[in-house]
Structure formats: C-alpha cells, structure tokens
Design an enzyme around this catalytic site. Structure first.
Site, PDB file in Angstrom:
ATOM      1  N   ARG A  43      -8.197   9.705  -9.042  1.00 49.22           N
ATOM      2  CA  ARG A  43      -9.320  10.183  -8.219  1.00 49.22           C
ATOM      3  C   ARG A  43     -10.615   9.395  -8.424  1.00 49.22           C
ATOM      4  O   ARG A  43     -11.568   9.550  -7.689  1.00 49.22           O
ATOM      5  CB  ARG A  43      -9.556  11.682  -8.487  1.00 49.22           C
ATOM      6  CG  ARG A  43      -8.488  12.553  -7.871  1.00 49.22           C
ATOM      7  CD  ARG A  43      -8.498  13.963  -8.440  1.00 49.22           C
ATOM      8  NE  ARG A  43      -7.872  14.033  -9.761  1.00 49.22           N
ATOM      9  CZ  ARG A  43      -7.778  15.149 -10.485  1.00 49.22           C
ATOM     10  NH1 ARG A  43      -8.298  16.278 -10.043  1.00 49.22           N
ATOM     11  NH2 ARG A  43      -7.189  15.129 -11.658  1.00 49.22           N
ATOM     12  N   GLU A  78      -1.549  26.443 -15.559  1.00 43.41           N
ATOM     13  CA  GLU A  78      -2.236  25.374 -14.829  1.00 43.41           C
ATOM     14  C   GLU A  78      -2.615  25.862 -13.433  1.00 43.41           C
ATOM     15  O   GLU A  78      -1.882  26.645 -12.813  1.00 43.41           O
ATOM     16  CB  GLU A  78      -1.325  24.142 -14.739  1.00 43.41           C
ATOM     17  CG  GLU A  78      -1.207  23.400 -16.048  1.00 43.41           C
ATOM     18  CD  GLU A  78      -2.562  23.015 -16.619  1.00 43.41           C
ATOM     19  OE1 GLU A  78      -3.326  22.318 -15.921  1.00 43.41           O
ATOM     20  OE2 GLU A  78      -2.877  23.429 -17.738  1.00 43.41           O
ATOM     21  N   ARG A  83     -33.416 -13.328 -23.621  1.00 40.93           N
ATOM     22  CA  ARG A  83     -31.984 -13.056 -23.770  1.00 40.93           C
ATOM     23  C   ARG A  83     -31.366 -13.921 -24.846  1.00 40.93           C
ATOM     24  O   ARG A  83     -31.986 -14.893 -25.305  1.00 40.93           O
ATOM     25  CB  ARG A  83     -31.280 -13.286 -22.429  1.00 40.93           C
ATOM     26  CG  ARG A  83     -31.425 -14.702 -21.924  1.00 40.93           C
ATOM     27  CD  ARG A  83     -30.939 -14.849 -20.488  1.00 40.93           C
ATOM     28  NE  ARG A  83     -31.285 -16.146 -19.983  1.00 40.93           N
ATOM     29  CZ  ARG A  83     -30.479 -17.216 -20.005  1.00 40.93           C
ATOM     30  NH1 ARG A  83     -29.263 -17.119 -20.493  1.00 40.93           N
ATOM     31  NH2 ARG A  83     -30.889 -18.377 -19.551  1.00 40.93           N
ATOM     32  N   LYS A 122      -9.518   5.411 -16.275  1.00 37.62           N
ATOM     33  CA  LYS A 122     -10.592   6.408 -16.207  1.00 37.62           C
ATOM     34  C   LYS A 122     -11.481   6.417 -17.450  1.00 37.62           C
ATOM     35  O   LYS A 122     -12.707   6.429 -17.336  1.00 37.62           O
ATOM     36  CB  LYS A 122      -9.983   7.795 -15.984  1.00 37.62           C
ATOM     37  CG  LYS A 122     -11.019   8.897 -15.950  1.00 37.62           C
ATOM     38  CD  LYS A 122     -10.556  10.123 -15.217  1.00 37.62           C
ATOM     39  CE  LYS A 122      -9.595  10.959 -16.000  1.00 37.62           C
ATOM     40  NZ  LYS A 122      -9.301  12.230 -15.308  1.00 37.62           N
ATOM     41  N   ALA A 163     -51.427 -32.125 -20.126  1.00 42.04           N
ATOM     42  CA  ALA A 163     -50.840 -31.417 -18.985  1.00 42.04           C
ATOM     43  C   ALA A 163     -50.065 -32.381 -18.100  1.00 42.04           C
ATOM     44  O   ALA A 163     -50.425 -33.547 -17.948  1.00 42.04           O
ATOM     45  CB  ALA A 163     -51.938 -30.746 -18.184  1.00 42.04           C
ATOM     46  N   LYS A 201     -34.623 -18.060 -23.948  1.00 45.69           N
ATOM     47  CA  LYS A 201     -33.212 -17.907 -24.308  1.00 45.69           C
ATOM     48  C   LYS A 201     -32.988 -18.586 -25.645  1.00 45.69           C
ATOM     49  O   LYS A 201     -33.449 -19.715 -25.833  1.00 45.69           O
ATOM     50  CB  LYS A 201     -32.345 -18.565 -23.240  1.00 45.69           C
ATOM     51  CG  LYS A 201     -30.871 -18.408 -23.476  1.00 45.69           C
ATOM     52  CD  LYS A 201     -30.060 -19.602 -23.014  1.00 45.69           C
ATOM     53  CE  LYS A 201     -29.896 -20.613 -24.100  1.00 45.69           C
ATOM     54  NZ  LYS A 201     -29.052 -21.745 -23.765  1.00 45.69           N
ATOM     55  N   GLY A 249       2.662  13.390 -18.381  1.00 46.66           N
ATOM     56  CA  GLY A 249       1.924  14.625 -18.653  1.00 46.66           C
ATOM     57  C   GLY A 249       1.244  14.605 -20.021  1.00 46.66           C
ATOM     58  O   GLY A 249       1.569  13.791 -20.882  1.00 46.66           O
ATOM     59  N   THR A 250       0.296  15.544 -20.181  1.00 51.06           N
ATOM     60  CA  THR A 250      -0.506  15.553 -21.410  1.00 51.06           C
ATOM     61  C   THR A 250       0.340  15.879 -22.657  1.00 51.06           C
ATOM     62  O   THR A 250       0.069  15.358 -23.743  1.00 51.06           O
ATOM     63  CB  THR A 250      -1.665  16.562 -21.292  1.00 51.06           C
ATOM     64  OG1 THR A 250      -1.145  17.807 -20.796  1.00 51.06           O
ATOM     65  CG2 THR A 250      -2.736  16.070 -20.324  1.00 51.06           C
ATOM     66  N   ARG A 292     -47.506 -39.489 -18.183  1.00 50.83           N
ATOM     67  CA  ARG A 292     -47.576 -39.324 -16.724  1.00 50.83           C
ATOM     68  C   ARG A 292     -48.320 -40.534 -16.169  1.00 50.83           C
ATOM     69  O   ARG A 292     -49.002 -41.249 -16.901  1.00 50.83           O
ATOM     70  CB  ARG A 292     -48.295 -38.042 -16.352  1.00 50.83           C
ATOM     71  CG  ARG A 292     -49.667 -37.852 -16.997  1.00 50.83           C
ATOM     72  CD  ARG A 292     -50.387 -36.688 -16.352  1.00 50.83           C
ATOM     73  NE  ARG A 292     -51.186 -35.886 -17.264  1.00 50.83           N
ATOM     74  CZ  ARG A 292     -52.498 -36.064 -17.492  1.00 50.83           C
ATOM     75  NH1 ARG A 292     -53.153 -37.077 -16.951  1.00 50.83           N
ATOM     76  NH2 ARG A 292     -53.144 -35.240 -18.292  1.00 50.83           N
TER      77      ARG A 292
END
Ligand code: UD1
Ligand code: CA
Length: 458
Positions: free
Chosen positions: A15, A153, A331, A22, A421, A349, A77-78, A438
C-alpha cells in the site's frame, strides 16, 4: 533473565506504492526500522533479530551489524516471519519482544512498562492494545477480564467483533520458549491464508497458558503505517513529540508545527530555531545559537553562540562565535573555526577556515586550508578541479585575497601575502609579497567617442 527482540521487517508494504521496502521509508528523516532499533538500544536487550525478506539488502544496508538478520523468503504472514527466528531462539530461556517493523513511534519507556506488566502478571504472552476508532482495520482483542483469549483479524471478524474498540497494536512480549512452542501449532486457515502471529494467543489459551493485554492510552504511539498518509501523519506526530521535548529543555522553537528536527539531534539551552528549519542526522547544536529560517543542517556540529541564516550545511563542524549566511552552503567535512564570518552565496567544500577569517560574498572555497585572520574578497574561486584531479589551495595566516581572484590549485598563498583583485594565481605568493596576475590597464584617449560614432553608423 535474557531478553530478546524480534522485529518483523520482511513485508513489501504494497500500500506504500513504492519500490522501497516499507520499513525503509523515513519518518522525520530516519528510516522506520532505525527508529525501532534505536529505541531497543536504550534498553538492555541481549539480542535483536530483524526478519528481512522483500529487498532484504536494502533493509540491511540501513542497519549496522549490531543486529542479527534472519530471512523470510516468502512472506506467508507475521507468524511465519517470527518462525524464521526459531533455529536461533527456540531453545533459549528468556523473554522475547516481538515488534511490527511498521510501527516506528514506539518508545522504549512503553516497551519497558510492557515487560514489567508481563513479568508481574506471570503471563506467557502479553499484547499491547489500544482503544481505536472502529474504522481501523486492526486485529480485535477478545478479553476475559484481565486476560486476552484471542485476537481476531479484521478481515476474519464478524460485524459484531468489529464493534470491539480494543485493538492489537502489533507489539508483544512472550516467554520465549512458550512463543515458539505455540508457533509450531499455527495454521493458515483464515481469510488471508497467512500464518498469523496473532493466532498464538488462542493457541496459548488452548494450552492453559495465560495471555495479558497491556492497554496504552496513546494510540498514536503504536499505529502501524500501511500507506503514505499514515507515514506523513507519523512524521507530524513525531515532530510534535520531539519539538515539545526541546521546548521543555529550553530551546526556543518559534513554530512548533513548522520545524523538523530528527530524533537524534541535540540542541543546547537558549538556542533559537526559526520556522522552516530541517535539522537531521547526528546534528548537535550548542547553547545560545541562532538558527534562522529555512536552514537545513545534516550531520553537523555547531558549537555555542553561532548564528546561521538561510543556509544548507552538511557533514561539517562550526566552532563558536561564527556567523554564516544568508545563502551559504557548506558540505563535505568543512571545519569552520571560531569567530569566522561567512556571508551571502559562499560555498565551501572540504575546507578548513581559520579563526577570525572572513569570506563575505560570492565565493567558492573547495579543498582548501585557510589560516587565521584571512580576508577572502568577493568572487574568489579556488580552482580545485582540472577535469580529472582535485587539488589543494593553502592560504596562510593574515593573507588578503582581493576580489575576483582565481587560485589555481595546487597553490599556496603564504603568510601576510596580498593578492591583487582580478588575479589568476598559479604560483606560490611568498610571505609579505603582493601577487598580481592580470593584464595591465591601457587607456585609449578619446576612443569612447570613436566607439559611439561606429555604433551610430549601424
Ligand atoms: C498486524 C496484526 C494486527 C494488528 C496490526 C497492527 C497480524 C496477523 N496482524 O496486521 O492484528 O492490529 O498488525 O499494526 O499480525 N511482515 C513480515 N512477514 C510477513 C508479513 C508481515 O515480516 O509475512 C511484517 C511487515 O513487514 C510489517 C509487520 O510484519 O512490518 C506487520 O505486517 P502487516 O502486514 O502490516 O500486518 P497488519 O495487516 O497491519
Ligand atoms: Ca501493518
């Protein structure tokens, strides 16, 4: 007296409409089965056995080797599930808890009380029961005074029996040998053609043994999860339970209903948690912190007096006095030392970031060791990846990294060095030096006007 526990976790959970078994579905960011195993760890259980079947590898992967696995290859079954533990347990003396794997809200206090009740009543078996709305399709408890005669049941029950409000919660305590003896008499002559664990109650009665019914008040604690509606409701219940406990411990949770704190998270007194936060895994938050709205922290240690706003942090350690965000992402084993400032749109990181250092805006620091008192200008990037390998950037104490700098790793900026910079740094910048990398600026006099004329011609 030895104590054992058997958790039934072999079912598919049709279900749920999911490929995951599950019991692997999460309630408040932790798989159902782990909630149960962790509660049992708070008790002195000698051996915990998990019955696995459907996708057994997926279930085993989320548990550690402190539990014993037995296999139920076909889910008949259980009762049949419990029988799979017979080779291991049936001859041992002791008391055995049997727990449905789809009831993750059970608390160890309840299980301890169940065992006490079982022992004091000298029962061979004791069933946890609760009074529930009649619409619930749970097994109905047929009583004779203090004793439970049998469980019927829902699918096998007559209209009359369906009017009984006392239902089987799916948690049981048994004399171990009596349990396996009774199981050997099970049949599957019922509506579902299954071997019901619940039939053990009638069998024990037939054999002159007595079974108790331990009624609990809070049905929410035991209700089995069969579909995603129940899963979501369980998360809501657990969220309330956990948040209330933190509030009572002195944590300032602004919105009880809109804060998601997983069960293993610890939070110190005087810390404020704003709405929308998700705190999960083994996260530990210190005292007097401020965790602003919509933060997500996973497996992260935050020391005292830390402020974090609107950020996503995982597998990291944040030392005291630091402030982070809004919109930061940390992280993969970051270690942020004391009194650091990490501002807007900064990602880190695998980085160590030294005491009192600052990275205020728009930066990526990955695979890096940054010393104390360093200032990282806006738009700095550690160029850590060449398409194949990740390399390290080292920035030593009191260095200054100007805005919009690329640090092409592996590379080192030595103590007190200054990077101009806009530089793309590929070699070591020595101590006290200025690194500038640069093109020099050229001004062409009057050329702005020339450009304008050219544009107008088009
Ligand atoms: C069971 C009880 C019911 C009770 C309810 C409470 C039985 C026959 N019925 O019903 O009386 O009111 O729980 O929630 O026990 N499982 C296996 N192998 C199997 C079948 C099930 O390991 O062959 C496991 C499932 O994975 C699940 C647990 O046992 O974790 C319970 O099974 P489920 O089918 O959900 O039982 P219910 O029909 O809910
Ligand atoms: Ca169930």
């Amino acid at each position: 007296m030895k104590k054992y526990a058997i958790i039934l976790a072999a079912g598919k959970g049709t279900r749920m409409k999911s490929d995951l078994p599950k019991v692997a579905h999460e309630v408040l960011y932790k798989p159902m089965i782990c909630h149960i195993v962790d509660e049992l760890r708070k008790m002195d259980i000698d051996e915990t056995i998990v019955v696995v079947g459907y996708q057994s590898e997926a279930v085993k992967a989320i548990l550690d080797d402190q539990v014993t696995f037995v296999y139920q290859n076909e889910q008949l079954g259980t009762g049949h599930a419990v029988m799979q533990a017979a080779d291991l347990l049936k001859d041992r003396e002791g008391t055995t808890l049997v727990l449905n794997g789809d009831a993750p809200l059970i608390r160890h206090e309840t299980l301890e009380a169940l065992m006490d009740y079982h022992e004091q009543g000298h029962y061979q078996g004791t069933i946890v029961t609760a009074h529930c709305p009649l619409s619930q399709p749970f097994g109905r408890i047929i009583r004779q005074g203090q004793r439970v005669e049998k469980i019927v049941e829902f699918k096998d029950a007559s209209e009359e029996i369906r009017q009984i409000s006392e239902m089987n919660a799916g948690e049981y305590c048994f004399d171990n040998q009596a349990l396996f003896e009774a199981l050997s008499h099970l049949t599957n002559d019922n509506a579902q053609h299954e071997y019901y664990l619940t039939d053990v109650v009638g069998i024990m009665n037939d054999h002159g043994q007595s079974v108790g019914g331990y009624v609990i008040d809070d049905f929410n604690e035991v209700g089995g999860i069969n579909d995603r509606v129940a899963l979501s409701e369980a998360t809501a219940i657990l969220k309330q339970r956990i948040n209330r406990q933190h509030l009572l411990n002195g944590v300032n949770i602004i919105d009880l209903n809109n804060t998601y704190i997983s069960s293993d998270v610890e939070i110190g007194e005087g810390t404020t948690i704003e709405p929308g936060c998700i705190l999960k895994g083994k996260t530990v938050i210190g005292k007097h912190c401020y965790i602003g709205g919509y933060c997500e922290l996973t497996d992260t240690i935050v020391k005292d007096h830390v402020e974090i706003k609107f950020s996503v942090i995982s597998d990291s350690i944040i030392e005291s006095g630091t402030d982070i965000g809004p919109y930061a992402r940390l992280r993969n084993h970051c270690h942020i030392l004391e009194n650091v400032h990490i501002g807007n749109f900064v990602e880190m990181k695998k980085a160590t970031f030294g005491k009192g250092s600052k990275s205020a805006h728009l930066t990526y620091i990955g695979d890096a060791t940054v010393g104390e008192g360093v200032n990282i200008g806006c738009g700095t990037i550690t160029v850590n990846y060449d398409g194949k390998n990740k390399s390290q950037t080292i920035i030593k104490d009191h260095a200054f990294i100007g805005c919009n700098t690329n640090l092409v790793a592996p590379v080192t900026v030595e103590e007190n060095a200054f990077v101009a910079a806009g530089s793309t740094i590929v070699d070591t910048v020595p101590e006290n030096a200025m690194g500038i990398a640069r093109a020099r600026q050229v001004n062409k006099e009057g050329y702005a006007k020339v450009l304008e004329k050219k544009r107008n011609k088009k």
